[in-house]
Design a protein around this motif. Sequence first.
Motif, PDB file in Angstrom:
ATOM      1  N   ASP A   1       0.836  -1.203   0.000  1.00 38.05           N
ATOM      2  CA  ASP A   1       0.000   0.000   0.000  1.00 38.05           C
ATOM      3  C   ASP A   1       0.871   1.254   0.000  1.00 38.05           C
ATOM      4  OD1 ASP A   1      -2.318  -1.449  -0.004  1.00 38.05           O
ATOM      5  OD2 ASP A   1      -2.696  -1.254   2.143  1.00 38.05           O
ATOM      6  N   ILE A   2       1.923   1.221   0.807  1.00 35.07           N
ATOM      7  CA  ILE A   2       2.854   2.356   0.845  1.00 35.07           C
ATOM      8  C   ILE A   2       3.524   2.528  -0.510  1.00 35.07           C
ATOM      9  CG2 ILE A   2       4.976   3.239   1.885  1.00 35.07           C
ATOM     10  CD1 ILE A   2       4.199   1.702   4.446  1.00 35.07           C
ATOM     11  N   ALA A   3       4.001   1.422  -1.085  1.00 34.64           N
ATOM     12  CA  ALA A   3       4.691   1.478  -2.375  1.00 34.64           C
ATOM     13  C   ALA A   3       3.794   2.071  -3.449  1.00 34.64           C
ATOM     14  CB  ALA A   3       5.170   0.085  -2.781  1.00 34.64           C
ATOM     15  N   GLU A   4       2.532   1.663  -3.466  1.00 32.73           N
ATOM     16  CA  GLU A   4       1.605   2.160  -4.470  1.00 32.73           C
ATOM     17  C   GLU A   4       1.386   3.661  -4.328  1.00 32.73           C
ATOM     18  OE1 GLU A   4      -0.788   2.750  -7.551  1.00 32.73           O
ATOM     19  OE2 GLU A   4       0.449   0.978  -7.146  1.00 32.73           O
ATOM     20  N   GLU A   5       1.276   4.140  -3.097  1.00 31.26           N
ATOM     21  CA  GLU A   5       1.101   5.586  -2.905  1.00 31.26           C
ATOM     22  C   GLU A   5       2.351   6.346  -3.314  1.00 31.26           C
ATOM     23  OE1 GLU A   5       0.034   8.907   0.519  1.00 31.26           O
ATOM     24  OE2 GLU A   5      -0.608   6.830   0.804  1.00 31.26           O
ATOM     25  N   VAL A   6       3.521   5.814  -3.008  1.00 34.18           N
ATOM     26  CA  VAL A   6       4.764   6.478  -3.403  1.00 34.18           C
ATOM     27  C   VAL A   6       4.873   6.541  -4.925  1.00 34.18           C
ATOM     28  CG1 VAL A   6       7.288   6.322  -3.379  1.00 34.18           C
ATOM     29  CG2 VAL A   6       5.995   5.915  -1.275  1.00 34.18           C
ATOM     30  N   ARG A   7       4.522   5.452  -5.595  1.00 36.93           N
ATOM     31  CA  ARG A   7       4.560   5.451  -7.073  1.00 36.93           C
ATOM     32  C   ARG A   7       3.599   6.503  -7.638  1.00 36.93           C
ATOM     33  NH1 ARG A   7       3.838  -0.334  -6.246  1.00 36.93           N
ATOM     34  NH2 ARG A   7       5.903  -1.335  -6.220  1.00 36.93           N
ATOM     35  N   ARG A   8       2.406   6.502  -7.090  1.00 35.47           N
ATOM     36  CA  ARG A   8       1.352   7.357  -7.637  1.00 35.47           C
ATOM     37  C   ARG A   8       1.552   8.830  -7.299  1.00 35.47           C
ATOM     38  NH1 ARG A   8      -2.387   5.252  -4.951  1.00 35.47           N
ATOM     39  NH2 ARG A   8      -2.663   6.882  -3.381  1.00 35.47           N
ATOM     40  N   GLU A   9       1.940   9.114  -6.049  1.00 40.46           N
ATOM     41  CA  GLU A   9       1.928  10.481  -5.569  1.00 40.46           C
ATOM     42  C   GLU A   9       3.305  11.159  -5.567  1.00 40.46           C
ATOM     43  OE1 GLU A   9      -0.794  11.921  -5.086  1.00 40.46           O
ATOM     44  OE2 GLU A   9      -2.263  10.356  -4.685  1.00 40.46           O
ATOM     45  N   VAL A  10       4.367  10.381  -5.655  1.00 42.32           N
ATOM     46  CA  VAL A  10       5.699  10.983  -5.624  1.00 42.32           C
ATOM     47  C   VAL A  10       6.448  10.734  -6.924  1.00 42.32           C
ATOM     48  CG1 VAL A  10       7.919  11.102  -4.428  1.00 42.32           C
ATOM     49  CG2 VAL A  10       5.813  10.752  -3.106  1.00 42.32           C
ATOM     50  N   VAL A  11       6.655   9.467  -7.250  1.00 40.86           N
ATOM     51  CA  VAL A  11       7.469   9.135  -8.422  1.00 40.86           C
ATOM     52  C   VAL A  11       6.852   9.674  -9.708  1.00 40.86           C
ATOM     53  CG1 VAL A  11       8.323   7.241  -9.844  1.00 40.86           C
ATOM     54  CG2 VAL A  11       8.552   7.135  -7.348  1.00 40.86           C
ATOM     55  N   SER A  12       5.561   9.454  -9.915  1.00 37.38           N
ATOM     56  CA  SER A  12       4.937   9.895 -11.161  1.00 37.38           C
ATOM     57  C   SER A  12       4.871  11.416 -11.261  1.00 37.38           C
ATOM     58  CB  SER A  12       3.523   9.311 -11.277  1.00 37.38           C
ATOM     59  OG  SER A  12       2.679   9.834 -10.262  1.00 37.38           O
ATOM     60  N   TYR A  13       4.952  12.074 -10.123  1.00 41.19           N
ATOM     61  CA  TYR A  13       4.886  13.535 -10.091  1.00 41.19           C
ATOM     62  C   TYR A  13       6.257  14.167 -10.299  1.00 41.19           C
ATOM     63  CZ  TYR A  13       4.009  18.212  -8.179  1.00 41.19           C
ATOM     64  OH  TYR A  13       3.918  19.568  -7.986  1.00 41.19           O
ATOM     65  N   LEU A  14       7.280  13.633  -9.629  1.00 40.19           N
ATOM     66  CA  LEU A  14       8.614  14.236  -9.694  1.00 40.19           C
ATOM     67  C   LEU A  14       9.437  13.735 -10.876  1.00 40.19           C
ATOM     68  CD1 LEU A  14       9.871  14.338  -5.986  1.00 40.19           C
ATOM     69  CD2 LEU A  14       9.031  16.234  -7.371  1.00 40.19           C
ATOM     70  N   PHE A  15       9.312  12.455 -11.173  1.00 36.72           N
ATOM     71  CA  PHE A  15      10.172  11.847 -12.201  1.00 36.72           C
ATOM     72  C   PHE A  15       9.310  11.411 -13.387  1.00 36.72           C
ATOM     73  CE2 PHE A  15      12.134  10.756  -7.993  1.00 36.72           C
ATOM     74  CZ  PHE A  15      13.170  11.673  -8.060  1.00 36.72           C
ATOM     75  N   ARG A  16       8.814  12.406 -14.104  1.00 37.13           N
ATOM     76  CA  ARG A  16       7.855  12.132 -15.174  1.00 37.13           C
ATOM     77  C   ARG A  16       8.496  11.411 -16.352  1.00 37.13           C
ATOM     78  NH1 ARG A  16       3.066  15.013 -14.586  1.00 37.13           N
ATOM     79  NH2 ARG A  16       3.103  16.633 -12.988  1.00 37.13           N
ATOM     80  N   ALA A  17       9.764  11.738 -16.651  1.00 42.68           N
ATOM     81  CA  ALA A  17      10.425  11.113 -17.807  1.00 42.68           C
ATOM     82  C   ALA A  17      11.800  10.606 -17.395  1.00 42.68           C
ATOM     83  CB  ALA A  17      10.534  12.122 -18.948  1.00 42.68           C
ATOM     84  N   PRO A  18      11.860   9.567 -16.584  1.00 45.27           N
ATOM     85  CA  PRO A  18      13.160   9.058 -16.139  1.00 45.27           C
ATOM     86  C   PRO A  18      13.898   8.390 -17.290  1.00 45.27           C
ATOM     87  CG  PRO A  18      11.416   7.567 -15.477  1.00 45.27           C
ATOM     88  CD  PRO A  18      10.737   8.773 -16.075  1.00 45.27           C
ATOM     89  N   LEU A  19      15.209   8.318 -17.156  1.00 44.35           N
ATOM     90  CA  LEU A  19      16.011   7.644 -18.170  1.00 44.35           C
ATOM     91  C   LEU A  19      15.813   6.139 -18.095  1.00 44.35           C
ATOM     92  CD1 LEU A  19      19.255   9.792 -17.823  1.00 44.35           C
ATOM     93  CD2 LEU A  19      17.533   9.898 -19.629  1.00 44.35           C
ATOM     94  N   SER A  20      15.456   5.653 -16.919  1.00 44.79           N
ATOM     95  CA  SER A  20      15.027   4.258 -16.756  1.00 44.79           C
ATOM     96  C   SER A  20      13.945   4.258 -15.700  1.00 44.79           C
ATOM     97  CB  SER A  20      16.211   3.371 -16.323  1.00 44.79           C
ATOM     98  OG  SER A  20      16.646   3.720 -15.026  1.00 44.79           O
ATOM     99  N   PRO A  21      13.045   3.272 -15.724  1.00 47.05           N
ATOM    100  CA  PRO A  21      11.934   3.285 -14.763  1.00 47.05           C
ATOM    101  C   PRO A  21      12.438   3.356 -13.320  1.00 47.05           C
ATOM    102  CG  PRO A  21      11.594   1.622 -16.453  1.00 47.05           C
ATOM    103  CD  PRO A  21      12.988   2.132 -16.627  1.00 47.05           C
ATOM    104  N   VAL A  22      11.814   4.230 -12.532  1.00 46.29           N
ATOM    105  CA  VAL A  22      12.151   4.327 -11.111  1.00 46.29           C
ATOM    106  C   VAL A  22      11.381   3.251 -10.363  1.00 46.29           C
ATOM    107  CG1 VAL A  22      12.045   5.757  -9.039  1.00 46.29           C
ATOM    108  CG2 VAL A  22      12.657   6.792 -11.243  1.00 46.29           C
TER     109      VAL A  22
END
Length: 220
Positions: A149-170
């Motif tokens: 549950d924590i991982a999903e929120e971090v992916r949705r609310e942090v990673v997708s917001y800050l790292f929109r176009a990473p050089l490799s998937p975060v």
Amino acid sequence: MHGTPHIVSDVMTHTVAAIGRKANFKEIVQLMEQWKVSALPVLEGEGRVIGVVSEADLLPKEEFRDGDPDRYTQLRRLPDLAKAGAVTAEDLMTAPAVTVRANATLAQAARAMAHAKVKRLPVVDDMGLLEGVVSRGDLLKVFLRDDEDIAEEVRREVVSYLFRAPLSPVRVQVHDGVVTLAGRVRDTSLVPVAARLVRAVEGVVDVEFELTGPSGQPER
């Protein structure tokens, strides 16, 4: 950006033992033992909280039971000596009570507890009427949150917001509440921001990074 944080009403105990002004010493001790609590709200009228009696308020009676304190102790411990001679809640209680509203965040409640050095807070409405009690243990319930549950929120609310176009998937991994972000990103200056945002996610114990920038240099 983040999902709505938990508030006191999500974790508080609604069924609460309480006493009136005139409750006597033995009655207070018996009620604490019966309910397995370390403090009781003191109410008047229709349920307005006017104070709290805790174990700390009761202990002076035992502490000073077998002798008279010296002059220095009398001057230094005057409030405790007064409580040692008290027999009812109105003389024993700490007032005014430190309380919290049901819509306060868990962080706000934790800060109030820490500042007042108490283990429990009465929860009151706008009129000061008792609605429940929140304890330290209640506030820690967020750390029982499932890792995924924590991982999903971090992916949705942090990673997708800050790292929109990473050089490799975060990649986001969580183990026992510790979040690890790994991958290659374009802007490593965002790492401190990510750290702050991840730590704000409820249930997160800590955050670690295995991120590299465009040059491939690690950023920890």
